[in-house]
Design a protein around this motif. Structure first.
Motif, PDB file in Angstrom:
ATOM      1  N   ARG A   1       1.406 -11.442   9.024  1.00 33.95           N
ATOM      2  CA  ARG A   1       1.851 -10.492   8.013  1.00 33.95           C
ATOM      3  C   ARG A   1       1.180 -10.829   6.702  1.00 33.95           C
ATOM      4  O   ARG A   1       1.111 -11.986   6.304  1.00 33.95           O
ATOM      5  N   GLN A   2       0.682  -9.806   6.045  1.00 39.47           N
ATOM      6  CA  GLN A   2       0.098  -9.997   4.732  1.00 39.47           C
ATOM      7  C   GLN A   2       0.416  -8.785   3.874  1.00 39.47           C
ATOM      8  O   GLN A   2       0.748  -7.727   4.379  1.00 39.47           O
ATOM      9  N   LYS A   3       0.301  -8.959   2.575  1.00 37.52           N
ATOM     10  CA  LYS A   3       0.572  -7.868   1.649  1.00 37.52           C
ATOM     11  C   LYS A   3      -0.556  -6.842   1.718  1.00 37.52           C
ATOM     12  O   LYS A   3      -1.686  -7.176   2.045  1.00 37.52           O
ATOM     13  N   LYS A   4      -0.238  -5.599   1.411  1.00 35.41           N
ATOM     14  CA  LYS A   4      -1.242  -4.541   1.435  1.00 35.41           C
ATOM     15  C   LYS A   4      -2.238  -4.724   0.300  1.00 35.41           C
ATOM     16  O   LYS A   4      -1.920  -5.261  -0.755  1.00 35.41           O
ATOM     17  N   ALA A   5      -3.454  -4.249   0.524  1.00 34.20           N
ATOM     18  CA  ALA A   5      -4.499  -4.316  -0.494  1.00 34.20           C
ATOM     19  C   ALA A   5      -4.271  -3.229  -1.536  1.00 34.20           C
ATOM     20  O   ALA A   5      -3.700  -2.182  -1.259  1.00 34.20           O
TER      21      ALA A   5
ATOM     22  N   SER B   1      -9.179  -2.537  -4.322  1.00 29.89           N
ATOM     23  CA  SER B   1      -9.397  -2.970  -2.935  1.00 29.89           C
ATOM     24  C   SER B   1      -9.621  -4.465  -2.765  1.00 29.89           C
ATOM     25  O   SER B   1      -9.926  -4.915  -1.676  1.00 29.89           O
ATOM     26  N   LYS B   2      -9.483  -5.226  -3.825  1.00 32.01           N
ATOM     27  CA  LYS B   2      -9.666  -6.678  -3.730  1.00 32.01           C
ATOM     28  C   LYS B   2      -8.357  -7.428  -3.886  1.00 32.01           C
ATOM     29  O   LYS B   2      -8.157  -8.456  -3.253  1.00 32.01           O
ATOM     30  N   GLY B   3      -7.490  -6.934  -4.726  1.00 34.63           N
ATOM     31  CA  GLY B   3      -6.227  -7.599  -4.988  1.00 34.63           C
ATOM     32  C   GLY B   3      -5.160  -7.205  -3.988  1.00 34.63           C
ATOM     33  O   GLY B   3      -5.337  -6.324  -3.148  1.00 34.63           O
ATOM     34  N   LYS B   4      -4.028  -7.866  -4.091  1.00 31.28           N
ATOM     35  CA  LYS B   4      -2.878  -7.591  -3.239  1.00 31.28           C
ATOM     36  C   LYS B   4      -1.734  -7.078  -4.095  1.00 31.28           C
ATOM     37  O   LYS B   4      -1.584  -7.450  -5.250  1.00 31.28           O
ATOM     38  N   LEU B   5      -0.929  -6.191  -3.517  1.00 29.10           N
ATOM     39  CA  LEU B   5       0.236  -5.653  -4.205  1.00 29.10           C
ATOM     40  C   LEU B   5       1.370  -6.663  -4.081  1.00 29.10           C
ATOM     41  O   LEU B   5       2.076  -6.708  -3.085  1.00 29.10           O
ATOM     42  N   THR B   6       1.525  -7.499  -5.101  1.00 27.74           N
ATOM     43  CA  THR B   6       2.480  -8.593  -5.005  1.00 27.74           C
ATOM     44  C   THR B   6       3.694  -8.420  -5.897  1.00 27.74           C
ATOM     45  O   THR B   6       4.798  -8.741  -5.495  1.00 27.74           O
ATOM     46  N   ASN B   7       3.529  -7.925  -7.100  1.00 28.67           N
ATOM     47  CA  ASN B   7       4.623  -7.884  -8.062  1.00 28.67           C
ATOM     48  C   ASN B   7       5.278  -6.512  -8.086  1.00 28.67           C
ATOM     49  O   ASN B   7       4.600  -5.495  -8.130  1.00 28.67           O
TER      50      ASN B   7
ATOM     51  N   PHE C   1      15.911   8.611  -4.982  1.00 34.02           N
ATOM     52  CA  PHE C   1      16.622   7.381  -4.626  1.00 34.02           C
ATOM     53  C   PHE C   1      16.792   7.232  -3.125  1.00 34.02           C
ATOM     54  O   PHE C   1      16.935   6.130  -2.616  1.00 34.02           O
ATOM     55  N   TRP C   2      16.745   8.305  -2.372  1.00 35.48           N
ATOM     56  CA  TRP C   2      16.984   8.272  -0.937  1.00 35.48           C
ATOM     57  C   TRP C   2      15.731   7.949  -0.131  1.00 35.48           C
ATOM     58  O   TRP C   2      15.811   7.718   1.073  1.00 35.48           O
ATOM     59  N   LEU C   3      14.558   7.920  -0.772  1.00 34.95           N
ATOM     60  CA  LEU C   3      13.308   7.582  -0.088  1.00 34.95           C
ATOM     61  C   LEU C   3      12.979   6.104  -0.276  1.00 34.95           C
ATOM     62  O   LEU C   3      13.255   5.542  -1.332  1.00 34.95           O
ATOM     63  N   PRO C   4      12.384   5.472   0.721  1.00 36.50           N
ATOM     64  CA  PRO C   4      12.010   4.062   0.575  1.00 36.50           C
ATOM     65  C   PRO C   4      10.684   3.904  -0.185  1.00 36.50           C
ATOM     66  O   PRO C   4       9.712   3.370   0.331  1.00 36.50           O
ATOM     67  N   ILE C   5      10.662   4.412  -1.426  1.00 38.42           N
ATOM     68  CA  ILE C   5       9.458   4.317  -2.252  1.00 38.42           C
ATOM     69  C   ILE C   5       9.663   3.193  -3.260  1.00 38.42           C
ATOM     70  O   ILE C   5      10.654   3.166  -3.975  1.00 38.42           O
ATOM     71  N   LYS C   6       8.693   2.282  -3.298  1.00 34.25           N
ATOM     72  CA  LYS C   6       8.743   1.181  -4.245  1.00 34.25           C
ATOM     73  C   LYS C   6       7.436   1.154  -5.030  1.00 34.25           C
ATOM     74  O   LYS C   6       6.406   1.615  -4.567  1.00 34.25           O
ATOM     75  N   ARG C   7       7.487   0.599  -6.217  1.00 34.73           N
ATOM     76  CA  ARG C   7       6.312   0.539  -7.080  1.00 34.73           C
ATOM     77  C   ARG C   7       5.891  -0.921  -7.227  1.00 34.73           C
ATOM     78  O   ARG C   7       6.702  -1.785  -7.550  1.00 34.73           O
ATOM     79  N   TYR C   8       4.622  -1.176  -6.978  1.00 32.54           N
ATOM     80  CA  TYR C   8       4.076  -2.527  -7.069  1.00 32.54           C
ATOM     81  C   TYR C   8       2.883  -2.531  -8.008  1.00 32.54           C
ATOM     82  O   TYR C   8       2.216  -1.519  -8.196  1.00 32.54           O
ATOM     83  N   SER C   9       2.586  -3.704  -8.568  1.00 29.68           N
ATOM     84  CA  SER C   9       1.385  -3.849  -9.376  1.00 29.68           C
ATOM     85  C   SER C   9       0.457  -4.849  -8.692  1.00 29.68           C
ATOM     86  O   SER C   9       0.889  -5.783  -8.023  1.00 29.68           O
ATOM     87  N   CYS C  10      -0.826  -4.621  -8.873  1.00 28.77           N
ATOM     88  CA  CYS C  10      -1.853  -5.459  -8.267  1.00 28.77           C
ATOM     89  C   CYS C  10      -1.940  -6.783  -9.019  1.00 28.77           C
ATOM     90  O   CYS C  10      -1.770  -6.832 -10.236  1.00 28.77           O
TER      91      CYS C  10
ATOM     92  N   VAL D   1       4.384   2.607  -3.046  1.00 31.86           N
ATOM     93  CA  VAL D   1       4.251   2.285  -1.629  1.00 31.86           C
ATOM     94  C   VAL D   1       5.440   2.894  -0.904  1.00 31.86           C
ATOM     95  O   VAL D   1       6.590   2.686  -1.285  1.00 31.86           O
ATOM     96  N   TYR D   2       5.157   3.658   0.133  1.00 32.34           N
ATOM     97  CA  TYR D   2       6.208   4.230   0.966  1.00 32.34           C
ATOM     98  C   TYR D   2       6.481   3.258   2.106  1.00 32.34           C
ATOM     99  O   TYR D   2       5.585   2.915   2.870  1.00 32.34           O
TER     100      TYR D   2
END
Length: 69
Positions: A4-8, A13-19, A32-41, A50-51
């Motif tokens: 398992r790894q974090k998405k690019a 396309s070089k970093g990972k969506l970690t934070n 609120f009912w959708l599994p949508i989250k916001r990440y920063s590279c 990210v869905y």
């Protein structure tokens, strides 16, 4: 064997969506009912939605070299 790894990052396309990043109030209130989250590279610091899960599984084949004697 699966790993398992974090998405690019879709921007660089070089970093990972970690934070996790904060979502705007309007997005929280209406989607609120959708599994949508916001990440920063971690490299370019751009934010992406990210869905589903930020984790992706990759199949890693365990190859063994056998020597014939």
């Amino acid at each position: 064997m699966e790993t398992r790894q974090k998405k690019a990052c879709p921007h660089c396309s070089k970093g990972k969506l970690t934070n996790r990043a904060r979502r705007p109030i309007l997005v929280k209130a209406t989607l609120f009912w959708l599994p949508i989250k916001r990440y920063s590279c971690n490299l370019c610091e751009k934010k992406s939605y990210v869905y589903g899960s930020v984790w992706e599984t990759t199949d890693k084949k365990n190859t063994q070299v056998s020597s014939a004697q």
